[in-house]
Design a protein around this motif. Structure first.
Motif, PDB file in Angstrom:
ATOM      1  N   PHE A   1       0.122  -6.299   2.484  1.00 11.61           N
ATOM      2  CA  PHE A   1      -1.401  -6.583   2.487  1.00 11.61           C
ATOM      3  C   PHE A   1      -1.573  -7.890   1.659  1.00 11.61           C
ATOM      4  O   PHE A   1      -1.146  -7.832   0.547  1.00 11.61           O
TER       5      PHE A   1
ATOM      6  N   ASN B   1       0.782  -1.342  -0.082  1.00  8.42           N
ATOM      7  CA  ASN B   1       0.163  -0.122  -0.033  1.00  8.42           C
ATOM      8  C   ASN B   1       0.867   1.264   0.116  1.00  8.42           C
ATOM      9  O   ASN B   1       1.400   1.540   0.968  1.00  8.42           O
TER      10      ASN B   1
ATOM     11  N   ASP C   1      -8.095   1.840  -3.118  1.00  5.15           N
ATOM     12  CA  ASP C   1      -8.195   0.643  -2.105  1.00  5.15           C
ATOM     13  C   ASP C   1      -8.721  -0.506  -3.136  1.00  5.15           C
ATOM     14  O   ASP C   1      -8.523  -1.642  -2.596  1.00  5.15           O
TER      15      ASP C   1
ATOM     16  N   SER D   1       0.065   4.298  -0.236  1.00  8.81           N
ATOM     17  CA  SER D   1      -0.277   5.443   0.725  1.00  8.81           C
ATOM     18  C   SER D   1      -0.165   5.038   2.201  1.00  8.81           C
ATOM     19  O   SER D   1      -0.479   5.710   3.156  1.00  8.81           O
ATOM     20  N   SER D   2       0.311   3.924   2.384  1.00  4.63           N
ATOM     21  CA  SER D   2       0.767   3.630   3.957  1.00  4.63           C
ATOM     22  C   SER D   2       2.252   3.152   4.098  1.00  4.63           C
ATOM     23  O   SER D   2       2.294   1.960   4.576  1.00  4.63           O
TER      24      SER D   2
HETATM   25  C1  LIG Z   1      -3.776   2.110   2.487  1.00  2.30           C
HETATM   26  O1  LIG Z   1      -3.280   2.902   3.342  1.00  2.30           O
HETATM   27  C2  LIG Z   1      -4.120   3.941   3.616  1.00  2.30           C
HETATM   28  C3  LIG Z   1      -3.650   5.031   4.558  1.00  2.30           C
HETATM   29  O2  LIG Z   1      -3.267   4.075   5.800  1.00  2.30           O
HETATM   30  C4  LIG Z   1      -5.780   3.376   3.782  1.00  2.30           C
HETATM   31  O3  LIG Z   1      -6.618   4.684   4.154  1.00  2.30           O
HETATM   32  C5  LIG Z   1      -6.272   2.472   3.120  1.00  2.30           C
HETATM   33  O4  LIG Z   1      -7.222   1.806   3.392  1.00  2.30           O
HETATM   34  C6  LIG Z   1      -5.064   1.315   2.704  1.00  2.30           C
HETATM   35  N1  LIG Z   1      -5.694   0.490   1.707  1.00  2.30           N
HETATM   36  C7  LIG Z   1      -5.567  -0.744   1.773  1.00  2.30           C
HETATM   37  C8  LIG Z   1      -5.930  -1.516   0.291  1.00  2.30           C
HETATM   38  O5  LIG Z   1      -5.070  -1.384   2.791  1.00  2.30           O
END
Ligand SMILES: *[C@@H]1O[C@H](CO)[C@@H](O)[C@H](O)[C@H]1NC(C)=O
Ligand SMILES: *[C@@H]1O[C@H](CO)[C@@H](O)[C@H](O)[C@H]1NC(C)=O
Ligand SMILES: *[C@@H]1O[C@H](CO)[C@@H](O)[C@H](O)[C@H]1NC(C)=O
Ligand SMILES: *[C@@H]1O[C@H](CO)[C@@H](O)[C@H](O)[C@H]1NC(C)=O
Ligand SMILES: *[C@@H]1O[C@H](CO)[C@@H](O)[C@H](O)[C@H]1NC(C)=O
Ligand SMILES: *[C@@H]1O[C@H](CO)[C@@H](O)[C@H](O)[C@H]1NC(C)=O
Ligand SMILES: *[C@@H]1O[C@H](CO)[C@@H](O)[C@H](O)[C@H]1NC(C)=O
Ligand SMILES: *[C@@H]1O[C@H](CO)[C@@H](O)[C@H](O)[C@H]1NC(C)=O
Length: 240
Positions: free
Chosen positions: A115, A107, A182, A109-110
């Motif tokens: 995952f 991810n 997502d 954005s994280s």
């Molecule tokens: C990815 O990280 C973002 C920010 O923490 C979060 O909002 C999002 O749900 C995450 N996406 C997945 C697919 O886990």
């Protein structure tokens, strides 16, 4: 008294070092056993997941048990560079029906958090839908763009998916894709093995069990942790 305290502290340190080390260790994948104890599929051909300097999408499948009533147990390895996801799929026929897709992703954005997801890929219209599957023993490492993962799935049965008479015959596919927020973007197929009987990769000693499956959900580090736990318990008893 002082000696006992030191002993307990030393034991704790041994426990911490040995007990927690595997949790943080990186997943390392190699070609060892390819073609003999595991089936390997890679793009480009024969590339080595242990070498990072050239592009290499690598997938492997190893059969661990077969039960004629419930199906085959498989352990998979997957490695490749992607800012989104890499995936390995099993299908009866990649041109019809569907593919069970196992996805290892990061991810962005994280901070590249790993995952894992299981999906159904509809082979005709190429759409992906979420699909729960019992996957155990998931291990991962994400280093920059490089994603590696290992996981196991029990009781896979090819004929439960579509009608065919070869229970352990699947086509294995590997590919990758991007993430759109997502949701998973389209799966880009890199390689398709064609129909393959995965039971030929069963260890010789475990072929053809008809007993109910057991120990499929064995904890990952039980072998290492159990002796350590008893060691720790003994030391605490001594301390008391
Ligand atoms: C990815 O990280 C973002 C920010 O923490 C979060 O909002 C999002 O749900 C995450 N996406 C997945 C697919 O886990
Ligand atoms: C797979 O499923 C089919 C139909 O559900 C069943 O007839 C067959 O015995 C199963 N085979 C295995 C290996 O589980
Ligand atoms: C992201 O990873 C970097 C490098 O490991 C680290 O310095 C940073 O604190 C992390 N940021 C978050 C939000 O976790
Ligand atoms: C794609 O095909 C599947 C299976 O035939 C179907 O259930 C699904 O609705 C289709 N999706 C789209 C977007 O056409
Ligand atoms: C997953 O495993 C649990 C326990 O082993 C079982 O009860 C459940 O039916 C399984 N789920 C699927 C989707 O196979
Ligand atoms: C794959 O990703 C790793 C980590 O970011 C990087 O060091 C390596 O050069 C990449 N390999 C290729 C072929 O791009
Ligand atoms: C099983 O035994 C045969 C003959 O000894 C050997 O060629 C084969 O590689 C073995 N298979 C596995 C999966 O160990
Ligand atoms: C396993 O045993 C069954 C019935 O006993 C037999 O039909 C089948 O061919 C055997 N499979 C292998 C891989 O030996």
């Amino acid at each position: 008294m002082e000696r006992t305290v030191i002993q307990v502290i030393a034991t704790m340190m041994v426990f911490l070092t040995l007990g927690f080390q595997p949790v943080f260790s990186q997943v390392e994948l190699t070609r060892t056993g390819c073609g003999t104890t595991k089936f390997c599929l890679e793009d480009p051909d024969k590339c080595n997941p242990a070498v990072n300097t050239t592009p290499c999408l690598f997938g492997s499948a190893k059969a661990t048990a077969f039960n004629s009533l419930t199906g085959i147990d498989l352990t998979f390895e997957l490695s490749g560079n992607s800012t989104g996801y890499i995936a390995l799929g099993l299908t009866q026929d990649a041109s019809v029906g569907s593919t069970m897709l196992f996805v290892c992703a990061q991810n962005s954005s994280s901070n590249g958090t790993f995952f894992f997801k299981t999906m159904t890929l509809h082979n005709v219209n190429k759409t992906l839908t979420s699909q729960d599957k019992n996957v155990t023993g998931i291990q991962n490492s994400v280093v920059g763009e490089n994603i590696k993962c290992k996981f196991s799935v029990s009781n896979l049965n090819a004929t439960a998916q579509t009608r065919a008479n070869a229970d352990t015959t699947f086509s294995v596919v590997i590919g990758s894709g991007q993430l759109n927020g997502d949701t998973l973007g389209p799966f880009n197929l890199a390689r398709n093995s064609g129909p393959l009987d995965l039971s030929v990769f069963l260890p010789n000693s475990t072929t053809n069990t008809t007993a109910p499956p057991s120990g499929a959900n064995r904890p990952l580090y039980s072998n290492a942790v159990l002796p350590l736990l008893s060691f720790l318990t003994l030391s605490i008893l001594k301390f008391a």
